[in-house]
Design an enzyme around this catalytic site. Structure first.
Site: not given
Ligand code: NAD
Length: 370
Positions: A160, A205, A237, A261, A265
């Site tokens: 980001y 990852k 994942d 993020d 959520d």
């Protein structure tokens, strides 16, 4: 600016423990204004019960600050926050300011506060109370007797914040982390895991990304300093899948900005209600910013319908993480649990046979339970 509601210092039952804490209160917009009032009242009640003094200064940020001062985060607001021991925020934004260009919108205040206060760690607990089991979209046999997961997300680095560009029909974003950035967020997570069940899961990852391989090696190196904490790694994942398959296996999760993020959520959704979810943003010092996960909910603003519990529990996080007042934080969280056990509900968590209450009554019930 600056409305001051100072609670006079009380004769402390244990004077050596007596402390004075400065809190900047940013109600913001919409229901932000309604829910922060309730959290402030709860803090006052905690002060009286435990003999602390909380000196609270109200300041403007968000849409209301744009209206009054022409900018979402006036310098004076940031200064008050910097001089405080912590910040309690409601929510910012609303349809009135939706047409402004991105860099002038109320949400800029949040970015400015995070940057200005050096807050790099975002803590998002996903707690599902026993009494609200029905609110979760997951089956009861998966939820068991409730959930208590803490997602620790890196907040100021990663993809980001990396270089990005769109050129013709191509675009790219850059994911970058330094060892120092990973170490400070990992340290925060180890400290939190040490105070909970001493289990930490680092999510990355690393089978694909170089930044993840760096992340993993820093976490493993730091683990030697925290031998009491059991550390594990999981690919993002798989973590996303395991969160809905068997969420009870998780305790503290630490991860980068983008993965955090998404996973925070997802973790919060399995608890069922956005009106229940608190968050904290921390830096290297004691100062933190505590706020509910939800926004300003313009659809119910000004109607005494908002659930104040996310903000009240955010205030409890402030007591625990910025002020080190664990017993006081426990007391607030237990009071919230008692009110829910009694069957009192705001509209967002209402179910059959329960008693519907408004924002103010919910706040008063928590204080009564304290
Ligand atoms: P929202 O969280 O404000 O509302 C989503 C839905 O959840 C609405 O139906 C709302 O009524 C309900 N809801 C939210 N909080 C609730 C509570 N405490 N009690 C009961 N119901 C609740 O999200 P949105 O509608 O996407 O955004 C509205 C505004 O808030 C936008 O301007 C957005 O930019 C802003 N926003 C601010 C923050 C923040 O300040 N941190 C976060 C998210 C959104």
């Amino acid at each position: 600016m600056g409305n001051r509601y100072l609670i006079p210092p009380l004769p402390a039952p244990h004077s050596s423990l007596y402390m004075n804490y400065k809190i900047a209160v940013i109600p913001g917009d919409g229901i932000g204004r309604e829910v922060t009032v309730q959290a402030v009242e709860v803090l006052k009640a905690v002060g009286e019960k435990f003999g602390h003094s909380f000196e609270m200064t109200e300041v403007d940020a968000g849409g209301c600050a744009i209206d009054k001062y022409g900018e979402a985060l006036p310098q004076a607001t940031l200064e008050v926050c910097k001089q405080s021991d912590s910040v309690l925020l409601g929510a910012v934004g609303g349809p009135k300011w939706d047409t402004l260009p991105g860099n002038q919108r109320p949400e800029q205040a949040l970015l400015g506060l995070r940057k200005g206060l050096g807050l790099f760690a975002n803590l998002r607990p996903a707690v599902l109370h026993r009494a609200l089991k029905d609110a979760s979209p997951l089956k009861p046999e998966i939820i068991g007797d409730g959930l208590d997961i803490m997602v620790v997300r890196e907040l100021t680095g990663g993809i980001y914040f990396g270089a990005r560009e769109t050129k013709g029909n191509e675009a790219y974003d850059t994911m970058r982390y330094s060892e120092e950035e990973v170490e400070r967020i990992a340290r925060t997570a180890f400290e939190i895991a040490g105070k909970r069940n001493k289990k930490l899961l680092s999510v990355d990852k690393a089978n694909i990304l170089d930044t993840s391989r760096l992340w993993r090696s820093v976490v493993d190196k730091l683990a030697r300093e925290y031998p009491e904490v059991e550390v594990d790694h999981m690919y993002v994942d798989n973590a996303a899948m395991q969160l809905v398959r068997n969420p009870k296996q998780f305790d503290v999760i630490v991860t980068g900005n983008m993965f955090g993020d998404i996973l925070s959520d997802e973790a919060s959704m399995i608890t069922g209600s956005i009106g229940m979810l608190p968050s904290a943003s921390l830096g290297t010092g004691k100062i933190g910013m505590y706020e509910p996960v939800h926004g300003s909910a313009p659809d119910i603003a000004g109607q005494d319908k908002a659930n104040p519990l996310a903000t009240i529990v955010s205030a409890a996080m402030m007591l625990r993480y910025s002020f080190g007042l664990a017993a006081e934080a426990d007391a607030v969280e237990e009071a919230v649990g008692k009110v829910l056990d009694k069957g009192c509900r705001t509209g967002d968590i209402m179910s059959e046979g329960m008693k519907l209450v408004g924002t103010k009554e919910m706040g008063a019930l928590v204080i009564q339970a304290l």
